[in-house]
Design a protein around this motif. Structure first.
Motif, short mmCIF file in Angstrom:
data_model
loop_
_atom_site.label_atom_id
_atom_site.label_comp_id
_atom_site.label_asym_id
_atom_site.label_seq_id
_atom_site.Cartn_x
_atom_site.Cartn_y
_atom_site.Cartn_z
N ARG A 42 0.83 -1.21 0.00
CA ARG A 42 0.00 0.00 0.00
C ARG A 42 0.87 1.26 0.00
NH1 ARG A 42 -1.41 3.89 2.85
NH2 ARG A 42 -0.25 3.25 4.69
N GLN A 43 1.90 1.28 0.82
CA GLN A 43 2.78 2.45 0.90
C GLN A 43 3.54 2.67 -0.41
OE1 GLN A 43 5.30 2.07 4.33
NE2 GLN A 43 3.60 2.32 5.76
N ARG A 44 3.97 1.59 -1.04
CA ARG A 44 4.70 1.74 -2.30
C ARG A 44 3.80 2.27 -3.40
NH1 ARG A 44 8.39 -3.71 -1.70
NH2 ARG A 44 9.97 -2.71 -0.40
N ARG A 45 2.55 1.83 -3.42
CA ARG A 45 1.61 2.36 -4.43
C ARG A 45 1.31 3.84 -4.17
NH1 ARG A 45 3.67 -0.75 -6.87
NH2 ARG A 45 3.12 -2.91 -7.00
N ALA A 46 1.19 4.20 -2.90
CA ALA A 46 0.94 5.60 -2.55
C ALA A 46 2.15 6.47 -2.93
CB ALA A 46 0.64 5.73 -1.06
N LEU A 47 3.35 5.97 -2.69
CA LEU A 47 4.55 6.71 -3.07
C LEU A 47 4.60 6.92 -4.58
CD1 LEU A 47 7.31 7.89 -2.12
CD2 LEU A 47 8.27 5.64 -2.60
N GLU A 48 4.29 5.88 -5.32
CA GLU A 48 4.31 5.96 -6.78
C GLU A 48 3.28 6.96 -7.30
OE1 GLU A 48 4.67 2.75 -10.34
OE2 GLU A 48 3.09 2.40 -8.87
N ALA A 49 2.18 7.13 -6.58
CA ALA A 49 1.10 8.01 -7.03
C ALA A 49 1.35 9.49 -6.70
CB ALA A 49 -0.22 7.58 -6.40
N LEU A 50 2.36 9.78 -5.87
CA LEU A 50 2.63 11.17 -5.52
C LEU A 50 3.08 11.97 -6.73
CD1 LEU A 50 4.60 10.88 -2.15
CD2 LEU A 50 2.27 11.71 -2.47
N PRO A 51 2.65 13.22 -6.83
CA PRO A 51 3.14 14.08 -7.91
C PRO A 51 4.62 14.43 -7.71
CG PRO A 51 1.56 15.27 -6.52
CD PRO A 51 1.64 13.88 -6.00
N ASP A 52 5.26 14.80 -8.79
CA ASP A 52 6.70 15.07 -8.77
C ASP A 52 7.09 16.13 -7.74
OD1 ASP A 52 7.19 13.16 -10.69
OD2 ASP A 52 7.15 14.59 -12.35
N HIS A 53 6.29 17.17 -7.58
CA HIS A 53 6.68 18.24 -6.64
C HIS A 53 6.66 17.73 -5.19
CE1 HIS A 53 2.28 18.76 -6.37
NE2 HIS A 53 2.51 19.37 -5.21
#
Length: 76
Positions: A42-53
């Motif tokens: 879950r945390q890895r998917r959330a990290l991947e979904a974060l915008p670049d900024h």
């Protein structure tokens, strides 16, 4: 005469002497492991979904986030 403490008067049993305790502990450990894997995924998917900024705010690049998200769930 006084009896010693080691003459069988102690009613407390060792975990190895109680049938089923090892299985219960194994089941708890299994559920704990599965919960850890699920949280990691879950945390890895959330990290991947974060915008670049936002990734930049925490000191990661998009490539770092993708690399982390591509790891298998069992790998720490």
């Amino acid at each position: 005469m006084a009896q010693s403490m080691d003459d069988g008067m102690n009613t407390r049993t060792d975990a190895r002497e109680r049938p089923g305790q090892g299985i219960g502990n194994a089941v708890v450990a299994l559920f704990d492991t599965v919960a850890t894997w699920n949280e990691r995924r879950r945390q890895r998917r959330a990290l991947e979904a974060l915008p670049d900024h936002l990734l930049q705010d925490i000191g990661l690049s998009r490539a770092d986030a993708v690399t982390e998200a591509d790891k298998p769930f069992w790998q720490g």
